[in-house]
Each structure stands twice: as C-alpha cells, then as structure tokens.
Design a protein around this motif. Structure first.
Motif, PDB file in Angstrom:
ATOM      1  N   HIS A  71      11.029  10.200  11.339  1.00 56.06           N
ATOM      2  CA  HIS A  71      11.278  10.979  10.201  1.00 56.06           C
ATOM      3  C   HIS A  71      11.902  12.254  10.290  1.00 56.06           C
ATOM      4  O   HIS A  71      12.624  12.896   9.786  1.00 56.06           O
ATOM      5  CB  HIS A  71       9.977  11.392   9.362  1.00 56.06           C
ATOM      6  CG  HIS A  71       9.172  10.181   8.515  1.00 56.06           C
ATOM      7  ND1 HIS A  71       9.731   9.546   7.143  1.00 56.06           N
ATOM      8  CD2 HIS A  71       8.286   9.287   8.881  1.00 56.06           C
ATOM      9  CE1 HIS A  71       8.989   8.849   6.880  1.00 56.06           C
ATOM     10  NE2 HIS A  71       8.301   8.280   7.992  1.00 56.06           N
ATOM     11  N   ASP A 101       9.575   6.234   4.150  1.00 58.38           N
ATOM     12  CA  ASP A 101       8.453   5.571   3.669  1.00 58.38           C
ATOM     13  C   ASP A 101       8.644   5.232   2.164  1.00 58.38           C
ATOM     14  O   ASP A 101       8.961   6.015   1.253  1.00 58.38           O
ATOM     15  CB  ASP A 101       7.216   6.472   3.869  1.00 58.38           C
ATOM     16  CG  ASP A 101       6.860   6.716   5.063  1.00 58.38           C
ATOM     17  OD1 ASP A 101       7.215   6.328   5.992  1.00 58.38           O
ATOM     18  OD2 ASP A 101       6.051   7.787   5.266  1.00 58.38           O
ATOM     19  N   GLU A 123       2.060   0.235   6.360  1.00 60.72           N
ATOM     20  CA  GLU A 123       1.034   1.214   6.629  1.00 60.72           C
ATOM     21  C   GLU A 123      -0.306   1.110   5.402  1.00 60.72           C
ATOM     22  O   GLU A 123       0.386   1.195   4.388  1.00 60.72           O
ATOM     23  CB  GLU A 123       1.587   2.523   6.881  1.00 60.72           C
ATOM     24  CG  GLU A 123       2.717   2.674   8.054  1.00 60.72           C
ATOM     25  CD  GLU A 123       2.916   4.091   8.684  1.00 60.72           C
ATOM     26  OE1 GLU A 123       1.782   4.669   8.977  1.00 60.72           O
ATOM     27  OE2 GLU A 123       4.132   4.499   8.572  1.00 60.72           O
ATOM     28  N   TRP A 152       2.113   1.948   2.001  1.00 61.77           N
ATOM     29  CA  TRP A 152       3.490   2.122   1.901  1.00 61.77           C
ATOM     30  C   TRP A 152       4.120   1.232   3.016  1.00 61.77           C
ATOM     31  O   TRP A 152       3.432   0.929   4.080  1.00 61.77           O
ATOM     32  CB  TRP A 152       3.995   3.186   1.859  1.00 61.77           C
ATOM     33  CG  TRP A 152       3.735   4.203   3.150  1.00 61.77           C
ATOM     34  CD1 TRP A 152       4.661   4.317   4.314  1.00 61.77           C
ATOM     35  CD2 TRP A 152       2.405   4.932   3.866  1.00 61.77           C
ATOM     36  NE1 TRP A 152       4.098   4.941   5.215  1.00 61.77           N
ATOM     37  CE2 TRP A 152       2.641   5.351   4.936  1.00 61.77           C
ATOM     38  CE3 TRP A 152       1.143   5.102   3.080  1.00 61.77           C
ATOM     39  CZ2 TRP A 152       2.001   6.036   5.821  1.00 61.77           C
ATOM     40  CZ3 TRP A 152       0.267   5.884   3.924  1.00 61.77           C
ATOM     41  CH2 TRP A 152       0.512   6.344   5.165  1.00 61.77           C
ATOM     42  N   HIS A 204       7.046   1.594   6.065  1.00 61.38           N
ATOM     43  CA  HIS A 204       7.818   2.478   6.633  1.00 61.38           C
ATOM     44  C   HIS A 204       9.021   1.745   7.295  1.00 61.38           C
ATOM     45  O   HIS A 204       8.857   0.797   7.859  1.00 61.38           O
ATOM     46  CB  HIS A 204       7.030   3.221   7.773  1.00 61.38           C
ATOM     47  CG  HIS A 204       7.842   3.851   9.085  1.00 61.38           C
ATOM     48  ND1 HIS A 204       7.625   5.370   9.323  1.00 61.38           N
ATOM     49  CD2 HIS A 204       8.705   3.337  10.063  1.00 61.38           C
ATOM     50  CE1 HIS A 204       8.629   5.739  10.104  1.00 61.38           C
ATOM     51  NE2 HIS A 204       9.279   4.643  10.766  1.00 61.38           N
TER      52      HIS A 204
HETATM   53 ZN   LIG Z   1       6.949   6.760   7.966  1.00 62.11          ZN
END
Ligand SMILES: [Zn+2]
Length: 152
Positions: free
Chosen positions: A76, A83, A114, A121, A123
């Motif tokens: 990130h 995400d 995740e 969510w 990723h």
């Molecule tokens: Zn992430």
C-alpha cells in the motif's frame, strides 16, 4: 483526476483515518504511475466480477500506514495495492474464490482474503511477493494460511 475509466486518484488515496488525523495522503509523483497500474488491475477485476468495486484502502503514505498499523513493507505504501469489496458481486470470500485461479490472467501479483477484527476484504497487489508461495493467501486473526480459506 481519472486514473482509468472507473477509478480516480481520489478514490485510491481516500482515507477516513488520514482526514481524522489531519494527515496528507497525497502520493509523490513517482507513485502515480503505479496507481495507474493498480487501477488497470482493478478494471480487469471489475470486468471479471461484472460489478462495481469499492476501494476501502489504496495508497497509504508512511504516516497513514503507521497510523493504521500496516507493516512497513506494505505494498500500500508503494501504490501497488488496494483493499476492495464488491457487495454487488458477493462476499470477500466469494470474490477471492473467483479471482484465485485467475491471478496470472488478470495480472494480480498477490491476492489476500483478509478477515481481521470482524472486518472482511480482499487485498490485491500488482507486485508478486518475494516468496511466490504467498501469492494467494488468507489472513485472519489466527494468522496466514495458503490459498483461499473460508472465513469463520
Ligand atoms: Zn491491503
């Protein structure tokens, strides 16, 4: 500023945490082309899902990344990762299940399902991890597992 037809720079840099803490989360100029590549990957995922994608976290400057407790090496912080959720398609588990066999075709370097602290969510990153065995994994409060595993 549009990065691709369906994704803007604002969407990929927005952070309620950053606004709350008064952090500037605008990326350096050299990060922007990476965000374009990330948005291009998201376009391919969007077409595959045939549903809109909501980016819950995209680029995170170092200050924001520290504030959210992200690992310092996080993709990130380099503009490689996002995400996402897509309620119009299904749950994060269903999204990850669909995408897992397609990572190479869709140019997804890493896919992580995740489920942490009651939130779920997906990723996705344009960067393939150093250990390619970690390309498709599931992370929960209990730790990381290979492949896409059903969340409790
Ligand atoms: Zn992430």
């Amino acid at each position: 500023m549009k990065l691709t037809p369906h994704f803007t720079l604002a969407e990929l840099t927005a952070s309620s945490k950053a606004s709350q803490l008064g952090l500037d989360n605008m990326p350096a100029e050299e990060i922007v082309p990476r965000l374009v590549r990330t948005a291009e990957m998201l376009e391919r995922i969007r077409s595959t899902l045939n549903a809109p994608i909501v980016v819950t976290s995209g680029y995170r400057g170092q200050a924001l990344n520290r504030a959210v407790g992200g690992v310092t090496s996080s993709d990130h912080t380099q503009g490689h990762a996002a995400d996402i959720v897509a309620p119009g398609y299904g749950s994060p588990y269903q999204i990850a299940k669909l995408l897992a066999p397609l990572v190479a075709t869709l140019g997804i370097g890493q896919l992580i399902l995740e489920g942490v602290k009651g939130k779920q969510w997906v990723h996705v990153s344009t960067r393939v991890p150093d250990k390619t065995v970690n390309r498709v994994i599931t992370i929960t409060d209990a730790g990381a597992q290979l492949g896409i595993q059903e969340l409790a």
